[in-house]
Design a protein around this motif. Structure first.
Motif, PDB file in Angstrom:
ATOM      1  N   VAL A  73      40.508  41.704  53.707  1.00  0.00           N
ATOM      2  CA  VAL A  73      41.000  42.333  52.944  1.00  0.00           C
ATOM      3  C   VAL A  73      42.007  41.486  52.389  1.00  0.00           C
ATOM      4  CG1 VAL A  73      43.097  43.814  52.668  1.00  0.00           C
ATOM      5  CG2 VAL A  73      41.372  44.438  54.244  1.00  0.00           C
ATOM      6  N   ASP A  75      45.091  39.798  50.752  1.00  0.00           N
ATOM      7  CA  ASP A  75      46.667  39.571  51.152  1.00  0.00           C
ATOM      8  C   ASP A  75      47.474  40.894  49.540  1.00  0.00           C
ATOM      9  OD1 ASP A  75      46.505  39.529  53.824  1.00  0.00           O
ATOM     10  OD2 ASP A  75      47.411  37.531  53.621  1.00  0.00           O
ATOM     11  N   ASP A  77      45.963  41.981  46.383  1.00  0.00           N
ATOM     12  CA  ASP A  77      45.082  43.226  46.411  1.00  0.00           C
ATOM     13  C   ASP A  77      44.667  44.332  46.685  1.00  0.00           C
ATOM     14  OD1 ASP A  77      43.119  41.992  45.830  1.00  0.00           O
ATOM     15  OD2 ASP A  77      42.101  42.455  44.531  1.00  0.00           O
ATOM     16  N   SER A  78      44.555  44.003  47.891  1.00  0.00           N
ATOM     17  CA  SER A  78      43.869  45.011  49.284  1.00  0.00           C
ATOM     18  C   SER A  78      42.711  45.834  48.897  1.00  0.00           C
ATOM     19  CB  SER A  78      44.916  46.121  48.738  1.00  0.00           C
ATOM     20  OG  SER A  78      46.331  46.114  49.521  1.00  0.00           O
ATOM     21  N   SER A  79      41.869  44.655  48.340  1.00  0.00           N
ATOM     22  CA  SER A  79      40.523  44.937  48.121  1.00  0.00           C
ATOM     23  C   SER A  79      39.814  43.948  49.321  1.00  0.00           C
ATOM     24  CB  SER A  79      40.349  43.387  46.637  1.00  0.00           C
ATOM     25  OG  SER A  79      40.097  42.968  47.450  1.00  0.00           O
ATOM     26  N   TYR A  80      39.065  44.730  49.059  1.00  0.00           N
ATOM     27  CA  TYR A  80      37.802  44.314  50.275  1.00  0.00           C
ATOM     28  C   TYR A  80      37.000  42.951  49.868  1.00  0.00           C
ATOM     29  CZ  TYR A  80      38.236  48.719  53.706  1.00  0.00           C
ATOM     30  OH  TYR A  80      39.496  49.088  53.622  1.00  0.00           O
TER      31      TYR A  80
END
Length: 329
Positions: A73, A75, A77-80
């Protein structure tokens, strides 16, 4: 609504599921590309708010008997942006005798997703690539930590790296860091960015830098330190993002074949972009610094840039592949 390109049964390499051979380089490449595609769709599923019953990502790894162990993840944009996959107990169709052996783990990284919630951060990272600063990003630091932890658990012989586009840059940097620690990981780099002007233009501009590097301790030369690592590099001549790798390796081989002097050969390693940005400073090497690579060129016609740069081309079966090992001498 998901595109048909996200659905494994419509666009994935289903033809390999009943006859997968770990010794077949095309099969290994197709698997690595499929896991990278799985990371792309994992993030798209997250953005759509998909649940287990309507998620599109799992078949891209489960059909090859892999399990998702850990999603990486970002940090910011919280994207995978990546994932760690583990090979489950293989059925008889996967059993092969002798090397090369299948990996226990694959760490895969996606590239840029345009027109999405991740576009802003992905674009910023692409700019970092251009200035050879990707290694300073939190995304890369998280990626490298995941790779190191996986290698600590399984050993370098049991871990693959894979990435596409921006993800290939992350995988390349992670692989280089591990190689400098004498851990050579099997690595698959699909359409990695070559952020430089054409290789034929750099020799004159690189002479001054090459002369300076020529006076350094050869033991510190990153080319020598990385020469034992042999990643697999996949490029398309119709893709302007990665096509300069073709000229990069061909020109370097030509210089070697002509018996060019040491300074001229060293100069071919670096780009004018590297010189301008000061990337030759210690600890900030050009992203495309690859002493050795197995380069595969897709010579089949591409309808447009999207196809030439896409991940799907790397599991499509045809006879227009050209592969060659370029080895540092």
């Amino acid at each position: 609504m998901a595109s048909h390109l996200e659905i494994f049964d419509q666009s994935g390499p289903r033809h390999l599921l009943t006859s997968f051979d770990w010794r077949n380089t095309f099969h290994r490449r197709s698997l690595a590309a499929s896991l990278v595609q799985g990371v792309y769709i994992l993030e798209r599923d997250r953005q759509r708010g998909s649940h287990w019953h309507d998620a599109r990502a799992p078949p891209w790894w489960e059909r090859f008997r892999f399990q998702l162990i850990h999603a990486l993840v970002d940090d910011n944009d919280s994207s995978y942006f990546g994932a760690v996959f583990k090979l489950q107990h293989a059925p008889p169709v996967f059993d092969q005798f002798g090397p090369p052996y299948p990996p226990r783990f694959v760490v895969a990284f996606r590239g840029t997703i345009t027109g999405s919630l991740t576009r802003s951060d992905d674009t910023k990272l692409n700019i970092r690539c251009f200035f050879h600063k990707l290694q300073e990003s939190s995304r890369f630091r998280a990626a490298l930590e995941a790779v190191r932890n996986t290698v600590a658990v399984a050993g370098p012989a049991n871990v693959w790296l894979a990435g596409h586009s921006l993800g290939a840059s992350i995988a390349m940097l992670a692989g280089r860091n591990m190689a400098k620690s004498r851990f050579q990981l099997e690595t698959y780099l699909f359409n990695p960015p070559f952020v430089s002007i054409p290789i034929e233009s750099l020799v004159t501009a690189g002479i001054a830098t090459a002369m300076n590097r020529g006076r350094e301790d050869p033991g510190e030369d990153p080319f020598i330190a990385l020469s034992e690592w042999s990643p697999y590099l996949f490029v398309n001549p119709s893709d302007p993002i990665c096509c300069e790798y073709i000229g990069y390796f061909e020109h370097r081989e030509k210089m070697e074949g002509m018996g060019a002097g040491r300074i001229e050969r060293i100069a071919t390693r670096y780009s004018i972009g590297s010189l301008v940005s000061g990337a030759m400073r210690r600890g900030s090497e050009p992203l495309h610094l690859l002493p050795t690579a197995y380069v595969t060129v897709n010579r089949s016609p591409s309808e447009d840039f999207k196809q030439a740069h896409g991940i799907h081309q790397w599991w499509q079966y045809h006879h227009q592949w050209q592969s060659k090992l370029y080895n540092f001498n």
